[in-house]
Design a protein around this motif. Structure first.
Motif, mmCIF file in Angstrom:
data_model
loop_
_atom_site.group_PDB
_atom_site.id
_atom_site.type_symbol
_atom_site.label_atom_id
_atom_site.label_comp_id
_atom_site.label_asym_id
_atom_site.label_seq_id
_atom_site.Cartn_x
_atom_site.Cartn_y
_atom_site.Cartn_z
ATOM 1 N N ASP A 1 -34.559 3.973 -12.157
ATOM 2 C CA ASP A 1 -35.068 5.323 -11.924
ATOM 3 C C ASP A 1 -33.914 6.281 -11.622
ATOM 4 N N ALA A 2 -32.679 5.778 -11.762
ATOM 5 C CA ALA A 2 -31.495 6.621 -11.627
ATOM 6 C C ALA A 2 -30.511 6.198 -12.705
ATOM 7 N N ASN A 3 -29.569 7.076 -12.994
ATOM 8 C CA ASN A 3 -28.452 6.721 -13.853
ATOM 9 C C ASN A 3 -27.293 6.344 -12.960
ATOM 10 N N TRP A 4 -26.502 5.351 -13.393
ATOM 11 C CA TRP A 4 -25.372 4.889 -12.581
ATOM 12 C C TRP A 4 -24.106 4.905 -13.426
ATOM 13 N N LEU A 5 -23.117 5.630 -12.955
ATOM 14 C CA LEU A 5 -21.825 5.668 -13.626
ATOM 15 C C LEU A 5 -20.809 4.997 -12.720
ATOM 16 N N PHE A 6 -20.273 3.868 -13.167
ATOM 17 C CA PHE A 6 -19.241 3.152 -12.417
ATOM 18 C C PHE A 6 -17.881 3.600 -12.944
ATOM 19 N N LEU A 7 -17.033 4.084 -12.035
ATOM 20 C CA LEU A 7 -15.707 4.525 -12.432
ATOM 21 C C LEU A 7 -14.645 3.600 -11.851
ATOM 22 N N ASP A 8 -13.761 3.127 -12.708
ATOM 23 C CA ASP A 8 -12.682 2.296 -12.178
ATOM 24 C C ASP A 8 -11.606 3.179 -11.572
ATOM 25 N N VAL B 1 -17.523 -7.169 -14.339
ATOM 26 C CA VAL B 1 -18.790 -6.680 -13.799
ATOM 27 C C VAL B 1 -19.512 -5.832 -14.847
ATOM 28 N N ALA B 2 -18.733 -5.045 -15.591
ATOM 29 C CA ALA B 2 -19.331 -4.233 -16.651
ATOM 30 C C ALA B 2 -20.008 -5.135 -17.687
ATOM 31 N N ARG B 3 -19.304 -6.195 -18.093
ATOM 32 C CA ARG B 3 -19.866 -7.100 -19.101
ATOM 33 C C ARG B 3 -21.100 -7.788 -18.562
ATOM 34 N N GLN B 4 -21.022 -8.244 -17.299
ATOM 35 C CA GLN B 4 -22.155 -8.963 -16.708
ATOM 36 C C GLN B 4 -23.383 -8.076 -16.624
ATOM 37 N N SER B 5 -23.169 -6.778 -16.503
ATOM 38 C CA SER B 5 -24.304 -5.878 -16.369
ATOM 39 C C SER B 5 -25.039 -5.702 -17.684
ATOM 40 N N GLY B 6 -24.387 -6.045 -18.790
ATOM 41 C CA GLY B 6 -25.053 -5.970 -20.077
ATOM 42 C C GLY B 6 -25.270 -4.543 -20.537
ATOM 43 N N ARG C 1 -27.309 -1.602 -20.703
ATOM 44 C CA ARG C 1 -28.521 -0.974 -20.183
ATOM 45 C C ARG C 1 -28.374 0.525 -20.332
ATOM 46 N N ALA C 2 -29.458 1.176 -20.677
ATOM 47 C CA ALA C 2 -29.391 2.618 -20.939
ATOM 48 C C ALA C 2 -28.992 3.410 -19.708
ATOM 49 N N HIS C 3 -29.296 2.915 -18.531
ATOM 50 C CA HIS C 3 -29.062 3.714 -17.336
ATOM 51 C C HIS C 3 -27.765 3.335 -16.619
ATOM 52 N N LEU C 4 -26.965 2.445 -17.231
ATOM 53 C CA LEU C 4 -25.695 2.056 -16.615
ATOM 54 C C LEU C 4 -24.550 2.420 -17.542
ATOM 55 N N ALA C 5 -23.462 2.900 -16.983
ATOM 56 C CA ALA C 5 -22.265 3.154 -17.778
ATOM 57 C C ALA C 5 -21.050 2.813 -16.939
ATOM 58 N N PHE C 6 -20.021 2.323 -17.612
ATOM 59 C CA PHE C 6 -18.767 1.959 -16.947
ATOM 60 C C PHE C 6 -17.651 2.701 -17.662
ATOM 61 N N ALA C 7 -16.769 3.326 -16.887
ATOM 62 C CA ALA C 7 -15.691 4.101 -17.505
ATOM 63 C C ALA C 7 -14.484 4.084 -16.590
ATOM 64 N N LYS C 8 -13.346 4.418 -17.140
ATOM 65 C CA LYS C 8 -12.143 4.591 -16.333
ATOM 66 C C LYS C 8 -12.142 6.028 -15.813
ATOM 67 N N SER C 9 -11.829 6.170 -14.554
ATOM 68 C CA SER C 9 -11.860 7.501 -13.951
ATOM 69 C C SER C 9 -11.071 8.523 -14.750
ATOM 70 N N MET C 10 -9.858 8.189 -15.156
ATOM 71 C CA MET C 10 -9.003 9.189 -15.800
ATOM 72 C C MET C 10 -9.414 9.488 -17.244
ATOM 73 N N ASP C 11 -10.389 8.790 -17.777
ATOM 74 C CA ASP C 11 -10.899 9.135 -19.106
ATOM 75 C C ASP C 11 -11.825 10.339 -19.042
ATOM 76 N N LEU C 12 -12.223 10.688 -17.829
ATOM 77 C CA LEU C 12 -13.109 11.834 -17.671
ATOM 78 C C LEU C 12 -12.397 12.919 -16.900
ATOM 79 N N SER C 13 -12.642 14.153 -17.270
ATOM 80 C CA SER C 13 -12.114 15.235 -16.444
ATOM 81 C C SER C 13 -12.894 15.261 -15.137
ATOM 82 N N ARG C 14 -12.303 15.824 -14.119
ATOM 83 C CA ARG C 14 -13.012 15.956 -12.849
ATOM 84 C C ARG C 14 -14.196 16.915 -13.051
#
Lengths: 392, 544
Positions: free
Chosen positions: B349-356, B372-377, B379-392
């Motif tokens: 019921d929420a979106n989750w963005l994990f930032l390394d 952990v990203a791989r284990q999570s499989g 899922r539409a509501h989960l995303a894993f990214a590197k912090s510096m790949d995104l602007s603040r």
């Protein structure tokens, strides 16, 4: 984030339409993500997807937006330095899906092999309620969201926006800007983007496979950009711009016989078995007759065309490809990823007509190529100067 | 560095004139971090004490290949000794070399420090064994760059032997020498942590210099401290008390200054040295909620998130950074990350963005985040990214709730109305603008409460919490950052410019009443938990 602002945030006035953005330090270019601001240009993408936000205010009910993207030598070095791809990968054609205010707006294609910088523009319209002067006009460029078929992925570049420049953004009042074709450039690798159908009928396109020296191609490009009617193929006597002293590529087979001979015997035997005819081949295939002079002319360093297949040779190739059903025309929808194969009709004088079975609902990419294997090869398609031209 | 010798010459004269003549008592200063900016600060702080308390300077130096491999700086040991002597050091002890010899069983019979000779055979340590074991594990984790290490390996045993050596050396130095103070830039691992532990048990004040700003120092005065708890735990409470008593009551007077710091933070100006940098990629250009909404539309699409659901941004810890340095809700950061990922998977019921973490490569080679990203499989509501790949810009357009163990986002996001759940304590966690979890169950409860509030459209942080967070930001960056011309700002780097400036000030600026001296004096006399620019306990204005 309900306390985003502080007392020191100075309100930023939106720029009224019409406006043109040409510099990275223009205050109208208010926000960036994955874009590095330029000085003489708005910027260059360092990530894919990348986006930027403009602080603009509409003055009419409809606003036309035209974004011009560019690819130059820097685009490829930037891509090599930044794209998360295996070492040694090279950038090729850049297929970019463009979205604005959260909705897809079209696609553009920038060629991979470039002798000079290339640019391409995309236009779309926004209604006034899509543009909030308190907010931003966000324009994003990246790879198409849908999964692309392998034949398309093979012809394009992953992380396509990296290194691509934003050369200009023009906003026009009244939305009078016609929605331009997604690309009018000569089509590199037989790849071109087509927009969704404006009217509810099946679209068709005409393509010409042509040759030319460097100068001739430019004339053709300019002619194309001005109108949708193709200019005449370049005169064979136009000198090429091959710089003095640079060795020419070895002349390709001037006569198509050479290419055919490679697998001719086996092919003839196979086809003989298929149609039960053992007829002597020359009689059946008059196109194999050598046309033009039987003597090969020696290439000189200044007369370009002898390094390139003649127009007649190429036209003949096209006819063979169509007849042998080896000309593949495949289409992929850029939003859905759905692919289909399109039928092809050879018109007279070396032109093709490609037709879609129904109206296109989404921007799509069409790839025209030859199915090559051990029996059949079409090296002419890879000669310098040989290119497909979209002529209608 | 061509300006370095001239600077040392100027410093020698300067400090001789600005400290009391040397006497028997010892001020112990660590110079083991290979960054001369920290060494300069440690020595300046120690000398500010020597201006008040007649004493002499004993400097602890040295390094070993394990630490050097981490590339946390590149100070030449000869330069470290040169600065120490220039600042008036009586004794420079290579404590690493000594610990190395003790650990390998070929120790010298004795060693001499500050005219006291210690026999190496009689050395012992009163350190709490649990404290010792935790520090060894944390040291191994940091050096091997993996959270979970095997105590049975040769490497681990070598680390442990060296740790034992450090513990005994520091026991002798603090217990026998009874220094006036220990001045250190770090309080963790074996080579710093055991000095701090020995000092606290011996009732020796510890001045903890910070690696940022001009001069920031925390004071650990051991009255009432629990020796088995991390030194930062008690300090968290002291800071909260100080803030409540002296800072929060002044919020009207300080309002405009807090607003300025909060605005500058968006532009990434004045940030602590370890906060994410990188130029334009970390500048927040969002100025209105409508702008944030416009960008959020694209950000949601980019991650394939459902725009009707709130976004939780989980900021992964620099996994081996100072394990156990403060109270933690989970047994280790991997437990926390995996628990959070499982919770996220179950809460669609929420979106989750994990930032390394931006600097994860310096802290972890085990690939935990990717695993952990791989284990999570998928899922539409989960995303894993590197912090510096995104602007603040992009991160702020998404974050409706932040999650961290004790990371800096806990001090930042609440200042803009975004709640943060912390799985542990930090300097600021006692002040009350974050949700601080005691243990995994409490953590889960806090997360669920925050999600419920978000989905109901209720703010997770109150206006008062936002104001407290902004005031803390001002307190951290301004009130507790002392501008001394004899120290200069961290951002100048270790450069000829820095040494030229310091030589110029030491030669031309009359030194009395420089904030270095007045602030350290105030902190020292009053045993305050933090160095301050102004006197907070008086009725005078603290900011102008």
């Amino acid at each position: 984030m309900n306390r985003l602002t502080t007392e020191f945030d100075a309100p930023i006035a939106a720029v009224q339409v019409p406006m043109t953005l040409t510099r990275g330090d223009d205050p109208a270019l208010h926000l960036i993500d994955g874009l590095v601001r330029g000085v003489k240009l708005p910027g260059r993408f360092q990530r894919s997807p990348g986006l930027f936000g403009l602080k603009v205010e509409p003055t009419t009910q409809r606003t036309g937006v035209t974004v011009t993207f560019g690819a130059d030598a820097g685009s490829d070095t930037w891509w090599q330095d930044r794209a998360p791809v295996p070492e040694g990968s090279k950038a090729g054609a850049r297929l970019l899906a463009i979205s604005a205010q959260g909705r897809p707006r079209g696609a553009v294609l920038l060629p991979g092999k470039r002798t000079k910088p290339k640019e391409v523009s995309l236009s779309f319209e926004l209604s006034a309620d899509e543009l909030d002067p308190e907010g931003l006009l966000v324009i994003e460029a990246g790879a198409p969201a849908a999964r692309m078929p392998d034949w398309l992925a093979a012809a394009t570049t992953p992380y396509p926006a990296i290194g691509v420049t934003v050369l200009k953004v023009e906003l026009a009042a009244g939305g009078a800007t016609p929605v331009a074709p997604a690309t009018t450039a000569p089509v590199s690798l037989g790849l071109f983007v087509v927009g969704p159908s404006q009217i509810d009928s099946a679209p068709a396109w005409r393509l010409r496979l042509d040759t030319g020296s460097g100068t001739g191609s430019e004339d053709l490009e300019r002619a194309q950009a001005r109108s949708s009617v193709v200019g005449l193929p370049p005169s064979p006597n136009v000198g090429s711009r091959i710089p003095h002293g640079r060795p020419l590529p070895p002349p390709g087979p001037r006569f198509r016989v050479g290419r055919w001979m490679a697998g001719l015997r086996a092919r003839a035997a196979a086809e003989g078995r298929l149609d039960g005819q053992g007829k002597e081949l020359r009689g059946e295939r008059p196109e194999l007759e050598i046309s033009g002079s039987a003597s090969s002319t020696r290439p000189t360093s200044r007369s370009g065309p002898s390094a390139f297949p003649e127009a007649t040779v190429v036209a003949g190739l096209l006819a063979d490809l169509v007849r042998e059903r080896r000309l593949r025309v495949r289409l992929a929808g850029l939003y859905s990823g759905a692919e289909q194969t399109l039928p092809v009709k050879l018109l007279c004088d070396g032109e093709l007509e490609i037709a879609a079975p129904g109206p296109l609902r989404e921007p799509s990419v069409i790839r025209v190529d030859a199915a090559e294997d051990e029996l059949f090869s079409a090296p002419e398609l890879r000669r310098p100067g040989v290119a497909w031209y979209l002529i209608g | 560095m061509t300006e370095f010798p001239a600077f040392c010459a100027a410093a020698r004269t300067f400090w001789r004139c600005n400290t009391q003549p040397p006497a028997d008592p010892v001020v112990l200063v660590e110079a083991m971090t290979p960054d001369l900016r920290l060494t300069l600060r440690n020595l300046a702080t120690a000398n500010a004490i020597r201006r008040i308390v007649p004493s002499r300077l004993v400097v602890l130096t040295g390094s070993d290949p394990d630490w050097d491999r981490l590339h946390t700086g590149d100070a030449d040991p000869a330069d470290v000794e040169a600065i120490a002597r220039a600042y008036g050091a009586d004794d420079v002890l290579d404590v690493h070399a000594l610990a190395g010899r003790l650990a390998t069983g070929a120790p010298p019979a004795t060693f001499t420090v500050a005219d006291r000779t210690f026999g190496t055979s009689g050395l012992g340590s009163g350190i709490d064994p649990a404290v010792f074991d935790r520090a060894v594990a944390a040291t191994a984790a940091r050096l091997l760059r993996t959270v979970r290490t095997d105590p049975g390996t040769g490497q681990y045993k070598a680390i442990r032997r060296r740790a034992e050596a450090f513990a005994t050396i520091y026991e002798a130095l603090c217990g026998e020498l009874r220094p006036v103070a220990l001045v250190t830039g770090m309080v963790d691992y074996d080579r710093w942590g055991f000095a701090v532990d020995a000092a606290m048990r011996a009732g020796v004040p510890v001045l903890h210099v910070q690696l940022t700003g001009t001069l920031k120092v925390y004071g650990h005065f051991s009255a009432g401290a629990d020796p088995s708890a991390p030194v930062r735990a008690e300090h968290t409470k002291r800071l909260a008390e100080f803030f409540d008593a002296y800072v929060w009551p002044r919020r009207e007077e300080l309002h405009r200054f807090a607003e300025l710091v909060s605005w500058r933070n968006k532009l990434n100006l004045g940030r602590p040295a370890w906060w994410r940098g990188g130029g334009a990629v970390s500048v927040v250009e969002l100025t209105t909620p409508a702008e944030r909404a416009a960008l959020r539309l694209h950000a949601m699409e980019r991650f394939g998130f459902n725009p009707d659901k709130p976004v939780v941004v989980v900021y992964n810890h620099a996994l081996t950074d100072a394990l156990g340095t403060n109270v933690e809700a989970f047994t280790d950061p991997i437990d926390w990350l995996e628990y959070t990922a499982r919770l996220a998977a179950s809460r669609d019921d929420a979106n989750w963005l994990f930032l390394d973490h931006p600097y994860q490569a310096d802290f972890d080679v085990s690939g935990t985040f990717d695993m952990v990203a791989r284990q999570s499989g998928e899922r539409a509501h989960l995303a894993f990214a590197k912090s510096m790949d995104l602007s603040r810009n992009m991160i702020w357009s998404l974050a409706d709730l932040g999650v961290t163990i004790r990371g800096s986002v806990g001090a930042e996001l609440p200042a803009y109305g975004v709640g943060v759940v912390q799985a542990g304590w930090s300097e600021w966690s006692g002040i009350g603008f974050d949700s601080v979890a005691r243990d995994p169950d409490h953590y889960r409860l806090l997360m669920e409460e925050s999600l419920t509030a978000l989905k109901a459209g209720r703010p997770v942080v109150s206006d008062e919490q936002v104001d407290k967070a902004r005031l803390w930001m001002w307190f951290y960056r301004s009130a507790t950052d002392v501008p001394s011309v004899f120290v200069q700002h961290w951002e100048l780097g270790v450069t000829d410019e820095l040494f030229t400036v310091l030589r110029t000030t030491m030669e031309h600026v009359e030194p009395d009443s420089d904030p270095l001296f007045s602030s350290v004096s105030r902190m020292w006399e009053r045993r305050e938990p933090v160095l301050t620019r102004s006197d907070f306990t008086s009725d005078e204005e603290v900011a102008v």
